[in-house]
Scaffold this active site. Structure first.
Site, PDB file in Angstrom:
ATOM      1  NE  ARG A 224     -46.881  30.528 -26.383  1.00 11.62           N
ATOM      2  CZ  ARG A 224     -45.532  30.063 -26.933  1.00 11.62           C
ATOM      3  NH1 ARG A 224     -44.622  31.098 -27.353  1.00 11.62           N
ATOM      4  NH2 ARG A 224     -45.117  28.867 -26.379  1.00 11.62           N
ATOM      5  CG  HIS A 272     -44.656  31.865 -33.156  1.00 15.86           C
ATOM      6  ND1 HIS A 272     -45.613  31.443 -32.155  1.00 15.86           N
ATOM      7  CD2 HIS A 272     -43.237  31.322 -32.298  1.00 15.86           C
ATOM      8  CE1 HIS A 272     -45.431  30.922 -31.023  1.00 15.86           C
ATOM      9  NE2 HIS A 272     -43.793  30.784 -31.128  1.00 15.86           N
TER      10      HIS A 272
HETATM   11  P1  NAP Z   1     -39.222  30.361 -17.692  1.00 16.92           P
HETATM   12  O1  NAP Z   1     -37.883  29.941 -17.486  1.00 16.92           O
HETATM   13  O2  NAP Z   1     -40.134  29.470 -17.252  1.00 16.92           O
HETATM   14  O3  NAP Z   1     -39.281  31.680 -17.264  1.00 16.92           O
HETATM   15  C1  NAP Z   1     -40.270  32.331 -17.041  1.00 16.92           C
HETATM   16  C2  NAP Z   1     -40.285  33.525 -16.369  1.00 16.92           C
HETATM   17  O4  NAP Z   1     -41.417  34.433 -16.213  1.00 16.92           O
HETATM   18  C3  NAP Z   1     -39.741  33.601 -14.744  1.00 16.92           C
HETATM   19  O5  NAP Z   1     -39.035  34.509 -14.591  1.00 16.92           O
HETATM   20  C4  NAP Z   1     -40.933  34.101 -14.052  1.00 16.92           C
HETATM   21  O6  NAP Z   1     -40.859  34.392 -12.726  1.00 16.92           O
HETATM   22  C5  NAP Z   1     -41.603  35.046 -14.883  1.00 16.92           C
HETATM   23  N1  NAP Z   1     -42.958  34.827 -14.525  1.00 16.92           N
HETATM   24  C6  NAP Z   1     -43.894  33.626 -14.662  1.00 16.92           C
HETATM   25  N2  NAP Z   1     -45.212  34.166 -14.541  1.00 16.92           N
HETATM   26  C7  NAP Z   1     -45.027  35.460 -14.101  1.00 16.92           C
HETATM   27  C8  NAP Z   1     -45.856  36.746 -13.431  1.00 16.92           C
HETATM   28  N3  NAP Z   1     -47.164  36.234 -13.365  1.00 16.92           N
HETATM   29  N4  NAP Z   1     -45.520  37.842 -13.304  1.00 16.92           N
HETATM   30  C9  NAP Z   1     -44.139  38.247 -13.403  1.00 16.92           C
HETATM   31  N5  NAP Z   1     -43.109  37.132 -13.944  1.00 16.92           N
HETATM   32  C10 NAP Z   1     -43.568  35.910 -14.113  1.00 16.92           C
HETATM   33  O7  NAP Z   1     -39.348  30.411 -19.120  1.00 16.92           O
HETATM   34  P2  NAP Z   1     -38.597  30.470 -20.496  1.00 16.92           P
HETATM   35  O8  NAP Z   1     -37.974  29.143 -20.806  1.00 16.92           O
HETATM   36  O9  NAP Z   1     -37.859  31.760 -20.242  1.00 16.92           O
HETATM   37  O10 NAP Z   1     -39.704  30.714 -21.543  1.00 16.92           O
HETATM   38  C11 NAP Z   1     -40.426  31.947 -21.602  1.00 16.92           C
HETATM   39  C12 NAP Z   1     -41.301  31.957 -22.866  1.00 16.92           C
HETATM   40  O11 NAP Z   1     -40.830  32.349 -23.934  1.00 16.92           O
HETATM   41  C13 NAP Z   1     -42.152  30.785 -23.133  1.00 16.92           C
HETATM   42  O12 NAP Z   1     -43.076  30.238 -22.198  1.00 16.92           O
HETATM   43  C14 NAP Z   1     -42.874  31.087 -24.392  1.00 16.92           C
HETATM   44  O13 NAP Z   1     -43.856  31.324 -24.397  1.00 16.92           O
HETATM   45  C15 NAP Z   1     -41.796  32.006 -25.041  1.00 16.92           C
HETATM   46  N6  NAP Z   1     -40.939  31.489 -26.196  1.00 16.92           N
HETATM   47  C16 NAP Z   1     -41.369  32.080 -27.298  1.00 16.92           C
HETATM   48  C17 NAP Z   1     -40.794  31.686 -28.303  1.00 16.92           C
HETATM   49  C18 NAP Z   1     -40.915  32.139 -29.816  1.00 16.92           C
HETATM   50  O14 NAP Z   1     -40.162  31.521 -30.772  1.00 16.92           O
HETATM   51  N7  NAP Z   1     -41.377  33.269 -29.827  1.00 16.92           N
HETATM   52  C19 NAP Z   1     -39.719  30.511 -28.192  1.00 16.92           C
HETATM   53  C20 NAP Z   1     -39.366  30.030 -27.098  1.00 16.92           C
HETATM   54  C21 NAP Z   1     -39.998  30.485 -25.978  1.00 16.92           C
HETATM   55  P3  NAP Z   1     -39.963  33.527 -11.636  1.00 16.92           P
HETATM   56  O15 NAP Z   1     -38.579  33.580 -11.757  1.00 16.92           O
HETATM   57  O16 NAP Z   1     -40.310  34.177 -10.167  1.00 16.92           O
HETATM   58  O17 NAP Z   1     -40.653  32.082 -11.750  1.00 16.92           O
HETATM   59  C1  GLV Z   2     -41.885  28.637 -29.064  1.00 16.44           C
HETATM   60  O1  GLV Z   2     -42.894  29.301 -29.094  1.00 16.44           O
HETATM   61  C2  GLV Z   2     -41.811  28.073 -27.977  1.00 16.44           C
HETATM   62  O2  GLV Z   2     -42.442  28.088 -26.731  1.00 16.44           O
HETATM   63  O3  GLV Z   2     -40.675  27.034 -27.625  1.00 16.44           O
END
Ligand code: NAP
Ligand code: GLV
Length: 309
Positions: A224, A272
């Protein structure tokens, strides 16, 4: 019973067709054609208009069209007693990993340096750095970050990982919490951000933290825009402290035409697109979650609202 679809970026048609095929019992409505609000049991949304969800009195669950839910939690009038459910992979992890692998290889093979040289019509060769001597730091080791780490591992890089709580992914030197951030950044040459945007992670990459990265480090931000202090990034690139950035997400989207990122020679901008939910792939998870809610079972990807992800 009906589901309300709201997104200013996703085409509702493939979702409408998938619902008609796989869950015909539920009426599919696309905002602003809400119809009778008392029919709406589910909302399938991306960055819904603030205040919209509170106008739906019979909501049983809010389903995110993405993995991130910051755009939903940003609604100060969000009904907090309604379960909020995000996508868990649903085809997004492969896309995110492809983007991040592309970026890691781009910076590892110094394409950002050769791109600058091309603009100056310069022929200068740099000895390649072996992957084993290159460190890639992965912020966020959840669904997306851990998928990337698994796909990166066979290439032989030194992989560092950063999360909120301790993690133990094979082949990853792990750091966590506030105390782990500085040693993690100090050893990271290519930084890849997969964090969710929460109160704790907003501007986690500010001027002070960017200065902890080694000279010449590069950043890939596909999480983000709110994670990164944009002015601090520009200053770090212009001072020569950082080498380049590949950015998919921004404070303001679409990135305004006058924004300096568009024309900066060391910044590569994408709109994005690192990953998005393809209806054909993601619909089965959304429908399974609706079925679970109907049966009174815990859905996959239930967000802990207080934690922010
Ligand atoms: P997820 O499974 O919830 O993983 C989040 C990770 O971040 C976990 O390892 C968590 O730690 C860590 N985290 C959270 N808060 C933290 C903090 N304060 N300090 C350090 N680490 C922290 O999420 P995900 O499915 O992988 O998705 C991650 C993000 O990718 C989404 O929230 C979104 O913003 C982004 N995204 C972007 C796109 C795009 O097109 N650009 C597409 C999809 C997703 P713990 O393991 O300790 O809980
Ligand atoms: C895209 O940015 C997502 O969070 O899936």
């Amino acid at each position: 019973m009906a589901i309300l679809f709201y997104s200013e970026v996703d085409d509702p048609e493939p979702w409408r067709q998938a619902f008609a095929r796989d869950l015909p019992a539920i009426a599919f409505r696309v905002w602003p054609d809400v119809g009778d609000v008392d029919d709406i049991a589910y909302a399938l949304v991306w960055k819904p208009q603030p205040g919209l969800l509170k106008t739906l009195p019979k909501l049983k669950a809010i389903l995110s069209l993405g993995a991130g839910v910051d755009g939903i939690l940003a609604d100060s009038e969000l009904p907090r007693d309604v379960p909020l459910i995000r996508l868990v992979d649903a085809g997004l992890a492969q896309q995110m990993s492809e983007y991040a692998l592309y970026g890691a290889l781009h910076f590892h093979r110094q394409m950002h340096v050769y791109a600058l040289q091309q603009r100056q019509v310069q022929w200068r060769m740099f000895e390649p750095v072996p992957a084993a001597h290159r460190s890639v730091g992965v912020m966020g080791l959840g669904v997306m970050g851990s998928d990337f780490v698994r796909k990166l591992a066979p290439l032989g890089f030194r992989v560092l990982g950063y999360s909120r709580t301790p993690s133990a992914l094979p082949g990853v030197v792990s750091f966590h919490g506030e105390a782990g951030l500085r040693p993690f950044l100090e050893q990271t040459e290519i930084l890849v951000n997969f964090l969710p945007l929460t109160g704790e992670t907003r501007r986690i990459l500010n001027a002070e933290r960017l200065a902890w990265l080694p000279r010449g480090a590069c950043i890939i931000n596909l999480a983000r825009g709110g994670h990164l202090d944009e002015a601090a990034l520009l200053a770090a690139l212009d001072s020569g402290h950082l080498g380049g950035a590949l950015l998919d997400v921004f404070d303001r989207e679409p990135l305004p035409p006058e924004h300096p990122f568009w024309r900066h020679p060391q910044i590569f901008v994408t709109p994005h697109i690192a990953a998005w939910a393809v209806a054909e792939v993601a619909v089965s998870q959304v429908i399974e979650n609706i079925r679970r809610v109907e049966r009174g079972e815990q859905p996959l990807g239930l967000v802990m609202i207080e934690r922010g992800y």
